[in-house]
Design an enzyme around this catalytic site. Structure first.
Site, PDB file in Angstrom:
ATOM      1  N   SER A   1      29.198 -22.809 -27.590  1.00  0.00           N
ATOM      2  CA  SER A   1      28.769 -24.108 -28.606  1.00  0.00           C
ATOM      3  C   SER A   1      29.833 -23.914 -29.512  1.00  0.00           C
ATOM      4  O   SER A   1      30.604 -23.317 -29.795  1.00  0.00           O
ATOM      5  CB  SER A   1      27.363 -23.552 -29.057  1.00  0.00           C
ATOM      6  OG  SER A   1      26.429 -23.525 -28.331  1.00  0.00           O
TER       7      SER A   1
HETATM    8  N1  SAM Z   1      25.398 -19.037 -28.101  1.00  0.00           N
HETATM    9  C1  SAM Z   1      25.822 -18.567 -26.583  1.00  0.00           C
HETATM   10  C2  SAM Z   1      27.597 -18.151 -27.508  1.00  0.00           C
HETATM   11  O1  SAM Z   1      27.749 -18.380 -28.180  1.00  0.00           O
HETATM   12  O2  SAM Z   1      28.553 -18.541 -25.896  1.00  0.00           O
HETATM   13  C3  SAM Z   1      26.161 -20.083 -26.033  1.00  0.00           C
HETATM   14  C4  SAM Z   1      25.180 -19.989 -24.939  1.00  0.00           C
HETATM   15  S1  SAM Z   1      25.296 -21.133 -24.064  1.00  0.00           S
HETATM   16  C5  SAM Z   1      25.025 -22.697 -24.853  1.00  0.00           C
HETATM   17  C6  SAM Z   1      22.934 -21.345 -23.342  1.00  0.00           C
HETATM   18  C7  SAM Z   1      23.065 -20.102 -22.521  1.00  0.00           C
HETATM   19  O3  SAM Z   1      21.835 -20.084 -22.536  1.00  0.00           O
HETATM   20  C8  SAM Z   1      23.797 -20.333 -20.994  1.00  0.00           C
HETATM   21  O4  SAM Z   1      24.555 -18.762 -21.080  1.00  0.00           O
HETATM   22  C9  SAM Z   1      22.393 -20.017 -19.887  1.00  0.00           C
HETATM   23  O5  SAM Z   1      22.600 -19.305 -18.688  1.00  0.00           O
HETATM   24  C10 SAM Z   1      21.546 -18.910 -21.250  1.00  0.00           C
HETATM   25  N2  SAM Z   1      19.809 -19.823 -20.455  1.00  0.00           N
HETATM   26  C11 SAM Z   1      19.508 -20.452 -19.502  1.00  0.00           C
HETATM   27  N3  SAM Z   1      18.103 -20.181 -19.418  1.00  0.00           N
HETATM   28  C12 SAM Z   1      18.135 -19.244 -19.837  1.00  0.00           C
HETATM   29  C13 SAM Z   1      16.596 -18.107 -20.009  1.00  0.00           C
HETATM   30  N4  SAM Z   1      15.894 -18.381 -19.590  1.00  0.00           N
HETATM   31  N5  SAM Z   1      17.038 -16.892 -20.284  1.00  0.00           N
HETATM   32  C14 SAM Z   1      18.192 -16.638 -21.099  1.00  0.00           C
HETATM   33  N6  SAM Z   1      18.886 -17.217 -21.189  1.00  0.00           N
HETATM   34  C15 SAM Z   1      18.813 -18.546 -20.728  1.00  0.00           C
END
Ligand code: SAM
Length: 226
Positions: A74
């Site tokens: 993000s």
């Molecule tokens: N905050 C993170 C960073 O600093 O890089 C960015 C996160 S990214 C916007 C959202 C993440 O949520 C992705 O890596 C995705 O694979 C994960 N995600 C989606 N659904 C999920 C779930 N049910 N459990 C765990 N992770 C999940």
């Protein structure tokens, strides 16, 4: 109270990125970020290590960047606002859903006592784990799995941060949040959402609308299907 910045190994930050990182911090201050602990965490965390080499030169722009597997890290200003809204004091136990690159996980490790973070995509989690080890952050526990179930073993949490968008609040978060604990979660459809800050009062959540946002979908048993 745990020492917030003493948890990372000094010297792990490559000096040539100090200038761009300092400018990013100044930019965030100009945008209204006031929490000095949040600004310090951003100043001390080498964001360039969390992005692929091809976009490393853009690591200190205030933009979201691709991290592989169709996911993104993000925007720094989003991380800063998220963290500021949680008002962490260094004593809290925090659950993060969506480790992604691990960047926000490390920011949290400066601001809270213990960080538990769940990611469903194995290569992302392994890459995050390697950087976290390289930096020497010791108050982070990682789990590969479906974050819509929470992480019952270490509940209750003082704060839960969800870094992906859901249609509604998974029940596990209500159950695993401590009384008075804070939940940050983007809710809406797959394209556009509203970021909500919720506070647990008894068995319900008081909710406050924060801002329109766009996050990747939360994929799991209690959210969107694959
Ligand atoms: N905050 C993170 C960073 O600093 O890089 C960015 C996160 S990214 C916007 C959202 C993440 O949520 C992705 O890596 C995705 O694979 C994960 N995600 C989606 N659904 C999920 C779930 N049910 N459990 C765990 N992770 C999940």
């Amino acid at each position: 109270m745990p020492e917030r910045s003493g948890k990372l190994v000094a010297g792990a930050v490559e000096p040539e990125f100090r200038g761009p990182r300092r400018r990013l911090v100044e930019q965030l201050q100009e945008q209204g970020i006031r929490d000095l602990a949040v600004l310090k965490a951003i100043d001390e965390t080498p964001r360039h290590l969390f992005v692929p080499k091809a976009v490393r030169h853009r690591a200190y722009e205030d933009s979201a960047l691709p991290i592989g597997n169709g996911q993104t890290i993000s925007q720094p200003s989003i991380h800063a606002r998220y963290l500021e809204l949680l008002h962490l004091t260094g004593t809290e136990k925090v659950l993060e859903v969506g480790t992604g690159s691990g960047y926000q996980t490390v920011l949290l490790s400066h601001l809270a006592a213990q960080v538990f973070s769940i990611e469903r995509v194995a290569p992302l989690l392994e890459s995050a784990r390697a950087i976290i080890q390289q930096l020497g952050a010791r108050n982070i526990s990682l789990l590969l799995g479906d974050g819509t179930l929470g992480w019952r073993q270490y509940a209750p949490y003082d704060a839960i941060l969800v870094s992906a968008a859901a249609p509604d609040v998974p029940q596990a978060y209500v159950e695993q949040l401590a009384e008075g604990g804070r939940l940050l979660i983007p809710l809406g459809d797959r394209e556009e959402q509203i970021l909500y800050l919720m506070v647990k009062r008894g068995d319900r959540l008081e909710r406050r609308e924060i801002a329109p946002v766009r996050f990747v979908p939360l994929v799991g048993k209690h959210s969107w299907e694959e």
